[in-house]
Design a protein around this motif. Structure first.
Motif, PDB file in Angstrom:
ATOM      1  N   VAL A  46      -0.853 -38.183  30.477  1.00  0.00           N
ATOM      2  CA  VAL A  46       0.602 -37.742  30.539  1.00  0.00           C
ATOM      3  C   VAL A  46       0.844 -37.006  29.256  1.00  0.00           C
ATOM      4  O   VAL A  46       1.782 -36.093  29.267  1.00  0.00           O
ATOM      5  CB  VAL A  46       1.249 -38.880  30.865  1.00  0.00           C
ATOM      6  N   LYS A  47       0.545 -37.642  28.196  1.00  0.00           N
ATOM      7  CA  LYS A  47       1.179 -37.187  26.959  1.00  0.00           C
ATOM      8  C   LYS A  47       0.377 -36.027  26.376  1.00  0.00           C
ATOM      9  O   LYS A  47       1.079 -34.794  26.227  1.00  0.00           O
ATOM     10  CB  LYS A  47       0.721 -38.166  25.649  1.00  0.00           C
ATOM     11  N   LEU A  48      -0.946 -35.655  26.861  1.00  0.00           N
ATOM     12  CA  LEU A  48      -1.522 -34.459  26.640  1.00  0.00           C
ATOM     13  C   LEU A  48      -1.149 -33.260  27.469  1.00  0.00           C
ATOM     14  O   LEU A  48      -0.851 -32.245  26.909  1.00  0.00           O
ATOM     15  CB  LEU A  48      -3.113 -34.760  26.884  1.00  0.00           C
ATOM     16  N   GLU A  49      -0.752 -33.683  28.848  1.00  0.00           N
ATOM     17  CA  GLU A  49      -0.181 -32.696  29.743  1.00  0.00           C
ATOM     18  C   GLU A  49       1.134 -32.312  29.007  1.00  0.00           C
ATOM     19  O   GLU A  49       1.532 -31.123  29.198  1.00  0.00           O
ATOM     20  CB  GLU A  49      -0.017 -33.178  30.982  1.00  0.00           C
ATOM     21  N   SER A  50       2.072 -33.105  28.788  1.00  0.00           N
ATOM     22  CA  SER A  50       3.224 -32.573  28.055  1.00  0.00           C
ATOM     23  C   SER A  50       3.141 -31.784  26.904  1.00  0.00           C
ATOM     24  O   SER A  50       4.021 -30.751  26.685  1.00  0.00           O
ATOM     25  CB  SER A  50       4.117 -33.874  27.729  1.00  0.00           C
ATOM     26  N   ALA A  51       2.264 -32.112  26.081  1.00  0.00           N
ATOM     27  CA  ALA A  51       2.055 -31.480  24.777  1.00  0.00           C
ATOM     28  C   ALA A  51       1.520 -30.125  25.292  1.00  0.00           C
ATOM     29  O   ALA A  51       1.936 -28.934  24.589  1.00  0.00           O
ATOM     30  CB  ALA A  51       0.848 -32.225  23.936  1.00  0.00           C
ATOM     31  N   ALA A 187      -4.286 -35.187  18.705  1.00  0.00           N
ATOM     32  CA  ALA A 187      -3.642 -36.304  18.143  1.00  0.00           C
ATOM     33  C   ALA A 187      -2.135 -36.510  18.720  1.00  0.00           C
ATOM     34  O   ALA A 187      -1.852 -37.926  18.413  1.00  0.00           O
ATOM     35  CB  ALA A 187      -3.540 -35.505  16.681  1.00  0.00           C
ATOM     36  N   GLU A 188      -1.473 -35.770  19.138  1.00  0.00           N
ATOM     37  CA  GLU A 188      -0.279 -35.847  19.766  1.00  0.00           C
ATOM     38  C   GLU A 188      -0.302 -36.943  21.060  1.00  0.00           C
ATOM     39  O   GLU A 188       0.692 -37.638  21.294  1.00  0.00           O
ATOM     40  CB  GLU A 188       0.596 -34.570  20.135  1.00  0.00           C
ATOM     41  N   ALA A 189      -1.324 -36.601  21.678  1.00  0.00           N
ATOM     42  CA  ALA A 189      -1.691 -37.608  22.964  1.00  0.00           C
ATOM     43  C   ALA A 189      -2.348 -38.969  22.523  1.00  0.00           C
ATOM     44  O   ALA A 189      -2.404 -39.633  23.479  1.00  0.00           O
ATOM     45  CB  ALA A 189      -2.614 -36.968  23.717  1.00  0.00           C
ATOM     46  N   GLY A 190      -2.652 -39.187  21.184  1.00  0.00           N
ATOM     47  CA  GLY A 190      -3.492 -40.559  20.836  1.00  0.00           C
ATOM     48  C   GLY A 190      -4.784 -40.208  21.120  1.00  0.00           C
ATOM     49  O   GLY A 190      -5.447 -41.451  21.129  1.00  0.00           O
ATOM     50  N   ILE A 191      -5.267 -39.139  21.364  1.00  0.00           N
ATOM     51  CA  ILE A 191      -6.812 -39.081  21.623  1.00  0.00           C
ATOM     52  C   ILE A 191      -7.597 -38.533  20.422  1.00  0.00           C
ATOM     53  O   ILE A 191      -7.039 -37.656  19.637  1.00  0.00           O
ATOM     54  CB  ILE A 191      -7.051 -37.936  22.714  1.00  0.00           C
ATOM     55  N   LEU A 198     -11.183 -46.718  23.030  1.00  0.00           N
ATOM     56  CA  LEU A 198     -11.592 -46.087  23.730  1.00  0.00           C
ATOM     57  C   LEU A 198     -12.188 -44.719  23.282  1.00  0.00           C
ATOM     58  O   LEU A 198     -11.603 -44.072  22.063  1.00  0.00           O
ATOM     59  CB  LEU A 198     -10.597 -45.627  24.959  1.00  0.00           C
ATOM     60  N   THR A 199     -13.287 -44.177  23.920  1.00  0.00           N
ATOM     61  CA  THR A 199     -13.756 -42.868  23.309  1.00  0.00           C
ATOM     62  C   THR A 199     -13.369 -42.038  24.636  1.00  0.00           C
ATOM     63  O   THR A 199     -13.648 -42.002  25.816  1.00  0.00           O
ATOM     64  CB  THR A 199     -15.398 -42.874  23.416  1.00  0.00           C
ATOM     65  N   PHE A 200     -12.872 -40.648  24.342  1.00  0.00           N
ATOM     66  CA  PHE A 200     -12.138 -39.757  25.353  1.00  0.00           C
ATOM     67  C   PHE A 200     -13.385 -38.566  25.456  1.00  0.00           C
ATOM     68  O   PHE A 200     -14.005 -38.184  24.429  1.00  0.00           O
ATOM     69  CB  PHE A 200     -10.939 -39.326  24.845  1.00  0.00           C
ATOM     70  N   SER A 201     -13.181 -37.918  26.637  1.00  0.00           N
ATOM     71  CA  SER A 201     -13.904 -36.763  26.777  1.00  0.00           C
ATOM     72  C   SER A 201     -12.951 -35.749  27.856  1.00  0.00           C
ATOM     73  O   SER A 201     -12.279 -36.383  28.606  1.00  0.00           O
ATOM     74  CB  SER A 201     -15.199 -36.992  27.387  1.00  0.00           C
ATOM     75  N   LEU A 202     -13.189 -34.698  27.544  1.00  0.00           N
ATOM     76  CA  LEU A 202     -12.584 -33.633  28.247  1.00  0.00           C
ATOM     77  C   LEU A 202     -13.526 -32.672  28.761  1.00  0.00           C
ATOM     78  O   LEU A 202     -14.536 -32.197  28.506  1.00  0.00           O
ATOM     79  CB  LEU A 202     -11.624 -32.828  27.442  1.00  0.00           C
ATOM     80  N   ARG A 203     -13.063 -32.270  30.133  1.00  0.00           N
ATOM     81  CA  ARG A 203     -13.861 -30.930  30.765  1.00  0.00           C
ATOM     82  C   ARG A 203     -12.818 -30.245  31.425  1.00  0.00           C
ATOM     83  O   ARG A 203     -11.732 -30.505  31.868  1.00  0.00           O
ATOM     84  CB  ARG A 203     -14.936 -31.511  31.713  1.00  0.00           C
ATOM     85  N   GLY A 204     -13.628 -28.952  31.738  1.00  0.00           N
ATOM     86  CA  GLY A 204     -12.185 -27.877  32.438  1.00  0.00           C
ATOM     87  C   GLY A 204     -12.134 -26.736  31.705  1.00  0.00           C
ATOM     88  O   GLY A 204     -10.982 -26.276  31.682  1.00  0.00           O
ATOM     89  N   LYS A 205     -13.164 -26.322  30.696  1.00  0.00           N
ATOM     90  CA  LYS A 205     -13.002 -24.861  30.107  1.00  0.00           C
ATOM     91  C   LYS A 205     -12.322 -23.874  30.905  1.00  0.00           C
ATOM     92  O   LYS A 205     -12.738 -23.974  31.888  1.00  0.00           O
ATOM     93  CB  LYS A 205     -14.357 -24.733  29.557  1.00  0.00           C
ATOM     94  N   ASP A 206     -11.568 -23.230  30.201  1.00  0.00           N
ATOM     95  CA  ASP A 206     -10.901 -21.946  30.894  1.00  0.00           C
ATOM     96  C   ASP A 206     -10.050 -22.589  32.248  1.00  0.00           C
ATOM     97  O   ASP A 206      -9.782 -21.959  33.086  1.00  0.00           O
ATOM     98  CB  ASP A 206     -11.981 -21.043  31.605  1.00  0.00           C
ATOM     99  N   GLY A 207      -9.464 -23.822  32.081  1.00  0.00           N
ATOM    100  CA  GLY A 207      -8.785 -24.458  32.944  1.00  0.00           C
ATOM    101  C   GLY A 207      -9.239 -24.561  34.493  1.00  0.00           C
ATOM    102  O   GLY A 207      -8.550 -24.633  35.249  1.00  0.00           O
TER     103      GLY A 207
END
Length: 279
Positions: A46-51, A187-191, A198-207
């Protein structure tokens, strides 16, 4: 002899009950841990989406500026765009590209290498840009290597102005663009690496959401057992996953009282079995 047999049967019953109680307690502990992970992951998402949204939607502000001032100077653009940025962390540049040529931009010193750049002349970017023009939709690119150097995220919104003589009633003017650095958003999302558990990962390059490439963390985090949430933004999304760091504890273990209750229950069952067999 019979008493010893009865005692052994009572002990076996007590051990069986204790084993069942232990399994139930451990299952509950795993459920609580999963719930805690899901809650923290959802909060980070939610924080990352808001940022992201607060920054990407600045392209709509730039579009409104063009609609109000079809002709404007560098100074007028900078006054408006600088106020629009509001000192938000991670904003690398706000840009306007009439005719798809980057002409107006903030933070010129850091981004001067891109001024005068014809976006549609770049074969690596043309396909996505042309699709955005044809579909009249916001596009998200990146993380991507930037022409001016470094890696960033780019949100681009095609702008159309009224043109009564055109069959569609309007014409393509150019692009409003928002260039972002990823790390300040995380950093704003605490990630990040500094998260204690926790260790975080992101996928979805180019949306592209679940269909997009992993661009932060490890691909293994998106196995079926991993917890993942969607991070939505204009016309696209990412997926955020989390795994527990080795040795980290995210939820308190079963209380001493719970284990004591289970132990007493198993002893009572064992004693009851022994007593019944003695009669």
């Amino acid at each position: 002899m019979h008493s010893l047999r009865h005692l052994l049967l009572g002990a076996l019953a007590a051990g069986t009950v204790m084993m069942l109680v232990s399994l139930a307690i451990l299952r509950e502990a795993r459920y609580i841990e999963a719930a805690q992970m899901s809650e923290r992951l959802h909060s980070a998402g939610v924080k990352l989406e808001s940022a992201l949204r607060s920054r990407l939607l600045m392209a709509r502000g730039l579009s409104s500026f063009v609609h109000l001032h079809e002709e404007f100077s560098d100074e007028q653009f900078l006054v408006f765009a600088t106020a629009l940025e509001q000192d938000l962390a991670g904003v690398r540049s706000l840009q306007l590209a009439p005719g798809a040529v980057v002409t107006y931009l903030t933070h010129l010193e850091r981004n001067k290498g891109v001024r005068g750049y014809d976006l549609l002349a770049d074969p690596e970017r043309r396909r996505l840009l042309q699709r955005a023009i044809d579909r009249r939709e916001y596009m998200m690119a990146g993380p991507i290597d930037l022409v001016q150097g470094g890696v960033g995220l780019i949100g681009r919104l095609p702008i159309y102005l009224a043109a009564p003589n055109e069959p569609t009633g309007d014409r393509f003017w150019g692009f409003a663009s928002v260039l972002l650095d990823l790390d300040p958003l995380l950093a704003e999302a605490g990630i990040g690496a500094g998260h204690p558990e926790l260790t975080f990962s992101l996928r979805g390059k180019d949306g592209l959401g679940a269909q997009g490439d992993v661009f932060y963390g490890e691909a293994s985090a998106f196995s079926e057992a991993a917890v993942a949430v969607d991070v939505a933004f204009p016309n696209g999304s990412w997926q955020l996953a989390a795994t527990l760091k080795p040795g980290a504890v995210i939820a308190a273990g079963p209380s001493v009282m719970l284990w004591a209750t289970g132990t007493v229950l198993s002893l009572l069952v064992g004693w009851l079995i022994y007593s019944l067999l003695q009669t």
